[in-house]
Motif scaffolding. Structure first.
Motif, PDB file in Angstrom:
ATOM      1  N   SER A  13       0.815  -1.211   0.000  1.00 48.50           N
ATOM      2  CA  SER A  13       0.000   0.000   0.000  1.00 48.50           C
ATOM      3  C   SER A  13       0.854   1.268   0.000  1.00 48.50           C
ATOM      4  N   SER A  14       2.134   1.124   0.263  1.00 45.74           N
ATOM      5  CA  SER A  14       3.056   2.252   0.192  1.00 45.74           C
ATOM      6  C   SER A  14       4.364   1.769  -0.426  1.00 45.74           C
ATOM      7  N   ALA A  15       5.221   2.720  -0.760  1.00 46.04           N
ATOM      8  CA  ALA A  15       6.514   2.359  -1.350  1.00 46.04           C
ATOM      9  C   ALA A  15       7.263   1.431  -0.402  1.00 46.04           C
ATOM     10  N   VAL A  16       8.031   0.501  -0.989  1.00 39.78           N
ATOM     11  CA  VAL A  16       8.715  -0.510  -0.187  1.00 39.78           C
ATOM     12  C   VAL A  16      10.164  -0.635  -0.628  1.00 39.78           C
ATOM     13  N   ARG A  17      11.043  -0.779   0.355  1.00 37.55           N
ATOM     14  CA  ARG A  17      12.461  -1.019   0.070  1.00 37.55           C
ATOM     15  C   ARG A  17      12.743  -2.499   0.248  1.00 37.55           C
ATOM     16  N   LEU A  18      13.379  -3.079  -0.749  1.00 30.55           N
ATOM     17  CA  LEU A  18      13.768  -4.481  -0.681  1.00 30.55           C
ATOM     18  C   LEU A  18      15.285  -4.581  -0.796  1.00 30.55           C
ATOM     19  N   PRO A  19      15.897  -5.520  -0.078  1.00 29.21           N
ATOM     20  CA  PRO A  19      17.355  -5.685  -0.174  1.00 29.21           C
ATOM     21  C   PRO A  19      17.778  -5.937  -1.620  1.00 29.21           C
ATOM     22  N   GLY A  20      18.869  -5.309  -2.006  1.00 31.36           N
ATOM     23  CA  GLY A  20      19.408  -5.497  -3.341  1.00 31.36           C
ATOM     24  C   GLY A  20      18.910  -4.495  -4.369  1.00 31.36           C
ATOM     25  N   LEU A  21      17.924  -3.679  -3.996  1.00 31.99           N
ATOM     26  CA  LEU A  21      17.417  -2.656  -4.909  1.00 31.99           C
ATOM     27  C   LEU A  21      17.869  -1.280  -4.441  1.00 31.99           C
ATOM     28  N   ASP A  22      18.321  -0.458  -5.398  1.00 34.09           N
ATOM     29  CA  ASP A  22      18.795   0.875  -5.050  1.00 34.09           C
ATOM     30  C   ASP A  22      17.651   1.824  -4.702  1.00 34.09           C
ATOM     31  N   GLU A  23      16.529   1.654  -5.370  1.00 32.47           N
ATOM     32  CA  GLU A  23      15.387   2.541  -5.186  1.00 32.47           C
ATOM     33  C   GLU A  23      14.218   1.755  -4.607  1.00 32.47           C
ATOM     34  N   PRO A  24      13.346   2.428  -3.861  1.00 35.90           N
ATOM     35  CA  PRO A  24      12.149   1.731  -3.370  1.00 35.90           C
ATOM     36  C   PRO A  24      11.196   1.423  -4.527  1.00 35.90           C
ATOM     37  N   LEU A  25      10.438   0.355  -4.372  1.00 36.20           N
ATOM     38  CA  LEU A  25       9.399   0.031  -5.344  1.00 36.20           C
ATOM     39  C   LEU A  25       8.147   0.819  -4.988  1.00 36.20           C
ATOM     40  N   SER A  61       1.449  -0.989 -14.279  1.00 39.59           N
ATOM     41  CA  SER A  61       2.245   0.235 -14.226  1.00 39.59           C
ATOM     42  C   SER A  61       2.401   0.883 -15.593  1.00 39.59           C
ATOM     43  N   GLY A  62       2.142   0.137 -16.643  1.00 37.55           N
ATOM     44  CA  GLY A  62       2.258   0.693 -17.982  1.00 37.55           C
ATOM     45  C   GLY A  62       3.638   0.557 -18.593  1.00 37.55           C
ATOM     46  N   SER A  63       4.607   0.137 -17.824  1.00 42.24           N
ATOM     47  CA  SER A  63       5.954  -0.044 -18.347  1.00 42.24           C
ATOM     48  C   SER A  63       6.023  -1.327 -19.168  1.00 42.24           C
ATOM     49  N   LEU A  64       6.717  -1.267 -20.285  1.00 47.94           N
ATOM     50  CA  LEU A  64       6.866  -2.445 -21.134  1.00 47.94           C
ATOM     51  C   LEU A  64       8.035  -3.320 -20.691  1.00 47.94           C
ATOM     52  N   THR A  65       8.944  -2.767 -19.902  1.00 45.79           N
ATOM     53  CA  THR A  65      10.104  -3.513 -19.435  1.00 45.79           C
ATOM     54  C   THR A  65       9.750  -4.254 -18.149  1.00 45.79           C
ATOM     55  N   ARG A  66      10.008  -5.555 -18.139  1.00 41.68           N
ATOM     56  CA  ARG A  66       9.727  -6.390 -16.968  1.00 41.68           C
ATOM     57  C   ARG A  66      11.014  -7.085 -16.538  1.00 41.68           C
ATOM     58  N   GLN A  67      11.149  -7.265 -15.228  1.00 45.36           N
ATOM     59  CA  GLN A  67      12.278  -7.993 -14.668  1.00 45.36           C
ATOM     60  C   GLN A  67      11.768  -8.953 -13.605  1.00 45.36           C
ATOM     61  N   MET A  68      12.483 -10.044 -13.434  1.00 42.23           N
ATOM     62  CA  MET A  68      12.235 -10.961 -12.323  1.00 42.23           C
ATOM     63  C   MET A  68      13.476 -10.922 -11.452  1.00 42.23           C
ATOM     64  N   LEU A  69      13.302 -10.498 -10.216  1.00 41.21           N
ATOM     65  CA  LEU A  69      14.438 -10.407  -9.309  1.00 41.21           C
ATOM     66  C   LEU A  69      14.318 -11.443  -8.208  1.00 41.21           C
ATOM     67  N   PRO A  70      15.411 -12.139  -7.896  1.00 38.14           N
ATOM     68  CA  PRO A  70      15.350 -13.093  -6.785  1.00 38.14           C
ATOM     69  C   PRO A  70      15.136 -12.341  -5.475  1.00 38.14           C
ATOM     70  N   ILE A  71      14.371 -12.949  -4.598  1.00 37.72           N
ATOM     71  CA  ILE A  71      14.116 -12.343  -3.292  1.00 37.72           C
ATOM     72  C   ILE A  71      14.057 -13.448  -2.246  1.00 37.72           C
ATOM     73  N   ALA A  72      14.667 -13.203  -1.118  1.00 38.07           N
ATOM     74  CA  ALA A  72      14.591 -14.163  -0.016  1.00 38.07           C
ATOM     75  C   ALA A  72      13.172 -14.123   0.549  1.00 38.07           C
ATOM     76  N   LEU A  76      10.763 -10.806   1.802  1.00 39.22           N
ATOM     77  CA  LEU A  76       9.432 -10.496   1.282  1.00 39.22           C
ATOM     78  C   LEU A  76       8.420 -10.440   2.415  1.00 39.22           C
ATOM     79  N   GLU A  77       8.460 -11.418   3.308  1.00 34.44           N
ATOM     80  CA  GLU A  77       7.526 -11.440   4.443  1.00 34.44           C
ATOM     81  C   GLU A  77       7.733 -10.229   5.348  1.00 34.44           C
ATOM     82  N   ALA A  78       8.985  -9.847   5.575  1.00 37.54           N
ATOM     83  CA  ALA A  78       9.280  -8.686   6.418  1.00 37.54           C
ATOM     84  C   ALA A  78       8.749  -7.400   5.775  1.00 37.54           C
ATOM     85  N   ALA A  79       8.897  -7.274   4.464  1.00 37.74           N
ATOM     86  CA  ALA A  79       8.401  -6.091   3.768  1.00 37.74           C
ATOM     87  C   ALA A  79       6.880  -6.018   3.821  1.00 37.74           C
TER      88      ALA A  79
END
Length: 85
Positions: A13-25, A61-72, A76-79
């Motif tokens: 429901s709000s922006a989230v920071r995940l390990p390994g990403l420079d910017e919040p999602l 989101s409307g973006s055409l670029t998609r990525q799959m990033l590994p996440i522990a 994910l549960e903590a976020a």
């Protein structure tokens, strides 16, 4: 050994920071794939998670670029828990 991938949707429901990403999602719905394998030597079928991946950007989101990033899974549960509070 049998493997499977299950897909689910998580919502932030709000922006989230995940390990390994420079910017919040940004807030939104995200697809998550979980890879599992059977546990051998048991009298019934049981599955063990071997990996998890989050699809970015968010659904719709409307973006055409998609990525799959590994996440522990624990990250994910903590976020998700932090987002609920």
């Amino acid at each position: 050994m049998t493997t499977r991938t299950t897909q689910s949707t998580v919502r932030f429901s709000s922006a989230v920071r995940l390990p390994g990403l420079d910017e919040p999602l940004p807030a939104g719905d995200y697809l998550v794939d979980q890879d599992e394998e059977t546990i051998d030597d048991l009298s019934r079928i049981a599955w063990r998670r071997t990996g998890a991946f989050i699809h970015i950007p968010a659904i719709g989101s409307g973006s055409l670029t998609r990525q799959m990033l590994p996440i522990a899974p624990a990250d994910l549960e903590a976020a998700l828990e932090k987002d609920r509070t």
